[in-house]
Design a protein around this motif. Structure first.
Motif, PDB file in Angstrom:
ATOM      1  N   SER A 119     -44.887  -0.626 -20.578  1.00 24.81           N
ATOM      2  CA  SER A 119     -43.655  -1.214 -20.042  1.00 24.81           C
ATOM      3  C   SER A 119     -42.686  -0.146 -19.553  1.00 24.81           C
ATOM      4  CB  SER A 119     -42.954  -2.060 -21.111  1.00 24.81           C
ATOM      5  OG  SER A 119     -43.812  -3.054 -21.575  1.00 24.81           O
ATOM      6  N   ILE A 122     -43.759   1.042 -16.189  1.00 22.34           N
ATOM      7  CA  ILE A 122     -43.486   0.067 -15.132  1.00 22.34           C
ATOM      8  C   ILE A 122     -42.012   0.117 -14.717  1.00 22.34           C
ATOM      9  CG2 ILE A 122     -43.371  -2.429 -14.627  1.00 22.34           C
ATOM     10  CD1 ILE A 122     -45.990  -2.698 -16.264  1.00 22.34           C
ATOM     11  N   ASN A 125     -41.624   2.369 -12.040  1.00 15.78           N
ATOM     12  CA  ASN A 125     -42.565   2.138 -10.942  1.00 15.78           C
ATOM     13  C   ASN A 125     -43.833   2.980 -11.063  1.00 15.78           C
ATOM     14  OD1 ASN A 125     -43.108   0.646  -8.612  1.00 15.78           O
ATOM     15  ND2 ASN A 125     -42.508   2.351  -7.277  1.00 15.78           N
ATOM     16  N   LEU A 127     -47.695   3.552 -13.537  1.00 14.63           N
ATOM     17  CA  LEU A 127     -48.687   2.888 -14.378  1.00 14.63           C
ATOM     18  C   LEU A 127     -49.190   3.838 -15.455  1.00 14.63           C
ATOM     19  CD1 LEU A 127     -50.839   0.458 -14.689  1.00 14.63           C
ATOM     20  CD2 LEU A 127     -52.351   1.955 -13.348  1.00 14.63           C
ATOM     21  N   LEU A 215     -48.024   2.925  -9.292  1.00 16.35           N
ATOM     22  CA  LEU A 215     -48.187   1.559  -9.809  1.00 16.35           C
ATOM     23  C   LEU A 215     -48.752   0.640  -8.736  1.00 16.35           C
ATOM     24  CD1 LEU A 215     -47.535  -0.410 -12.203  1.00 16.35           C
ATOM     25  CD2 LEU A 215     -45.389  -0.894 -11.026  1.00 16.35           C
ATOM     26  N   THR A 217     -49.304  -2.660  -6.894  1.00 16.62           N
ATOM     27  CA  THR A 217     -48.562  -3.923  -6.871  1.00 16.62           C
ATOM     28  C   THR A 217     -49.406  -5.030  -6.238  1.00 16.62           C
ATOM     29  OG1 THR A 217     -47.593  -3.304  -4.763  1.00 16.62           O
ATOM     30  CG2 THR A 217     -46.331  -2.781  -6.746  1.00 16.62           C
TER      31      THR A 217
END
Lengths: 474, 474
Positions: A119, A122, A125, A127, A215, A217
């Protein structure tokens, strides 16, 4: 003063538990208690950990380092023994120390829960790619100590590949500060790699610098039915050629496994009727439409080539979550069903079908009544090969323990014959020490002992784990 | 029988060289001879290597394992000493043993040249991603032993991340067979990581299983001018957000470095006039047009945001080769120009601009006449920071050696202050052992010695390398 009293004097109030207060810390993932402890310690800082280790080292007393207790081979809970160890739980050390999005790194305490780290990444932005069923409770120190795998290894590697730096309390109580945030560092031996996957037998990880990635998307997810694993392999090859690194997940299970999941979670329907099932996922930084088109085109081509029986592409988030739930529900379903012998083997990706054929045949020859339950991270060569008997009750066998060992031997022999491993991602713990001794090349096994003896000559760090009880423990 | 005679009796005819026949094996990349050898041995098989090691171990005689002699810190050639070592060259072991495209793995002898392995991978539509200036002559055993970096680390990691298995002859002459082709293997300690980057001080790598990746066939390449490194960092962040893992190369150099390359290779023109230059490359499995559009859009946005001064996107293969040649020509150009002090530091990617500012200011304060030459794998935080004096001749300084040490100290102190490393990708060799001792945290340095002592208690494996001369060498 006795050791618990001494430890209490070193730590804040309430940081040493004894008696019934220890019970939660003595149970493994199955809720079983396999041994006992002298006391449980709950350090807050690396200095606390060092103080505990020094006190235990002075007393020649064994320590079991403990994370979220989600391990499957018993490394984090004490075994049976005459002299119960001190449990050192990292659960009170859960600070996120620093995050650097541009460098792609996050510095954390070892007790941080995996999902909290995911978290935090995230939020900037990025991973953190290690993902597994226990992510809501397993801890960073634990996943590093067992070099956890999971469902994203195909694209992002195991935990090992996502660790840049470590802070470790050594068996003599000194703190090694290796909290580097560097992508490249060749200044001497790569000490962190000794501790990654060592299951707390060489020192106690108290902090880590983890690698973050861009990250994704955009996702495209499919559930695919195939008639056999050989065709699944062809599809994997096709997807890697057409989609490259976008292929993040390629998970195989047989119909028996899927039925088990659906029986346990009947709200999620089976998308397709087939002997073998695949969860496939592509991910990219952007362009969900392009990604879905790419997946669709690949699956259509595979259908034309006769490689697959049918496929369903998730049309929305709910469908995607349902597909994923079928895969991620396997561990809980199998635990619920119980009495399932499970091997955690790996072979080269190209050998997965051959392994499945050989192991199934070998088991069925000896146990024609056996039901074989397969779930495999096929994209990385890891197969969880479980055997179940319809009547379920081991007590009906003359020698249940012997049957377990016999089946494990058969299955692991098949992996060995293909140059594989009997422990792909679960580690050795206390459960597989005999297998390690038996199946490791002699020079390698001696080298492991040499390493252990060099770093923990008195054998106080998680004795009975990986290499078995050390003679030197006083 | 003396040791060379004894080794001759163990090997085929012509496999032991002495006298003038050894001269090529005594020279490093700069063509310098820093020491001497008792003899050079040219084994053909792991068993040959084991026989040589056993003979040397029996005689208590030191061994220097040798690859392509392209290392920059002298690990592969003997240092000065009273008792010249036996050189063990892997150059006659260059068989590609096996290749498995679906598994993404290739099994090779340690003496294989890197470019031969790259070519073999391309033949099966795969990529072996390690790429560096010396790839036409460096050997696999050497790049593993130094954990070589190069220009693709941003996307694919260092050599370490691309090794699945190893075969190693240990200091007692036993062969450890760790030639596993597995993506996941948690069966005990990860021994291969001890030998990767150990520069031949813990054993001799004779074979390796390397990881292959999907082969990108689409490339987009740009040469970009920026006014300072801080803006380059913003561009890097932008590209990672827009292009994700497609970003393969992000290399920075200053105008002084570019001038040096052009002076040495005047056929390649400078594409842009700027204080700082970037070579940027995206790669993907397919879709060259999409990739060029993606790069163009990102650079246009960067231009609008005032991040970059100008950019040229390669319109064809020749232009791309020219851009690459400007980057890859730096090592040869700097060697040709000579008298360049070069540091190989790394910091977190986000700290590269701060490092450059600090180190430049610190050097210029003490040496106002210094010319600073920078080439950086900026995408992975590695900076080659060189200092040159316009008159070139060290002899004109009262204390040339002292000046080298003073500048190295200044530059490495700046890296240290930012949590960086003084040796990002070149290793320690014989050149940086004092820096390692000085700059490593004490518990870490002791742990390195513990490891060395456990595996090579008599100190016969590449003594004088990494940790310096071992007392135990008899």
């Amino acid at each position: 003063m006795d050791l618990p009293g001494q430890l209490s004097s070193l730590l804040r109030a309430g940081a040493v538990l004894t008696g019934d207060d220890m019970s939660a810390y003595l149970q493994d993932w199955w809720g079983r208690q396999t041994g006992s402890a002298l006391c449980v310690t709950l350090p807050k800082t690396p200095e606390d950990v060092a103080a505990i280790v020094r006190a235990c080292a002075d007393a020649g007393h064994a320590i079991v380092p403990q994370g979220g207790r989600t391990g499957l081979t018993g490394a984090g809970v004490p075994g049976a023994g005459d002299r119960p160890p001190v449990i050192l739980s990292l659960s009170q050390m859960r600070r996120i120390r620093k995050i650097d999005a541009i460098n792609g790194s996050i510095d954390v305490d070892a007790g941080c829960v995996l999902s909290d780290v995911q978290s935090a990444a995230i939020c900037v932005n990025r991973l953190f790619p290690v993902s597994l069923g226990a992510e809501g409770s397993c801890q960073i120190g634990g996943i590093i100590s067992t070099n956890a795998g999971g469902t994203n290894v195909l694209r992002y590697g195991t935990t090992r590949e996502n660790v840049l730096g470590l802070e470790v309390v050594l068996p003599d109580g000194t703190i090694w500060n290796g909290m580097k945030s560097l992508r490249k560092d060749n200044a001497g031996y790569a000490l962190r790699h000794m501790f990654i996957g060592a299951e707390g037998t060489l020192g106690i990880i108290t902090g880590a610098v983890l690698k973050l990635h861009p990250l994704p998307t955009a996702h495209a997810t499919a559930w695919v039915g195939v008639s056999d694993p050989e065709l699944a392999l062809r599809l994997l090859n096709r997807l890697q050629s057409c989609c490259g690194e976008r292929l993040t997940t390629f998970e195989l299970m047989n119909a028996e496994q899927l039925e088990g999941v659906i029986a346990y979670r009947p709200t999620v329907p089976s998308p397709i009727d087939a002997a073998w099932h695949l969860l496939i996922e592509l991910a990219d930084i952007s362009g969900p439409e392009l990604l879905s088109e790419m997946l669709l085109a690949s699956l259509e081509a595979a259908m034309s080539a006769g490689e697959i029986l049918d496929a369903a592409i998730a049309q929305n988030g709910t469908q995607r979550d349902n597909f994923r739930a079928l895969r991620h529900g396997t561990a809980d379903a199998n635990r619920h069903i119980g009495h399932v012998l499970s091997a955690d083997i790996s072979v080269s990706v190209s050998s997965v079908p051959r392994f499945l054929t050989a192991a199934s045949a070998a088991v069925r020859t000896l146990y024609p009544e056996a039901q074989i339950v397969v779930v495999s991270h096929m994209g990385d060569g890891n197969v969880h090969f479980a055997v179940r008997f319809s009547h379920g009750d081991w007590g009906s066998y003359d020698d249940p323990a012997g049957t377990v060992i016999a089946i494990r031997t058969i299955v692991n022999d098949c992996a060995d014959a293909l140059g594989g491993s009997f422990s792909a991602e679960h580690g050795i713990g206390r459960k597989l020490i005999d297998e390690l001794r038996k199946r490791t090349d002699q020079a390698g096994y001696q080298s492991m002992h040499r390493l252990k003896d060099a770093f923990d000559p008195r054998g106080i760090m998680n004795p009975g784990c990986v290499l078995g009880e050390q003679d030197q423990v006083s």
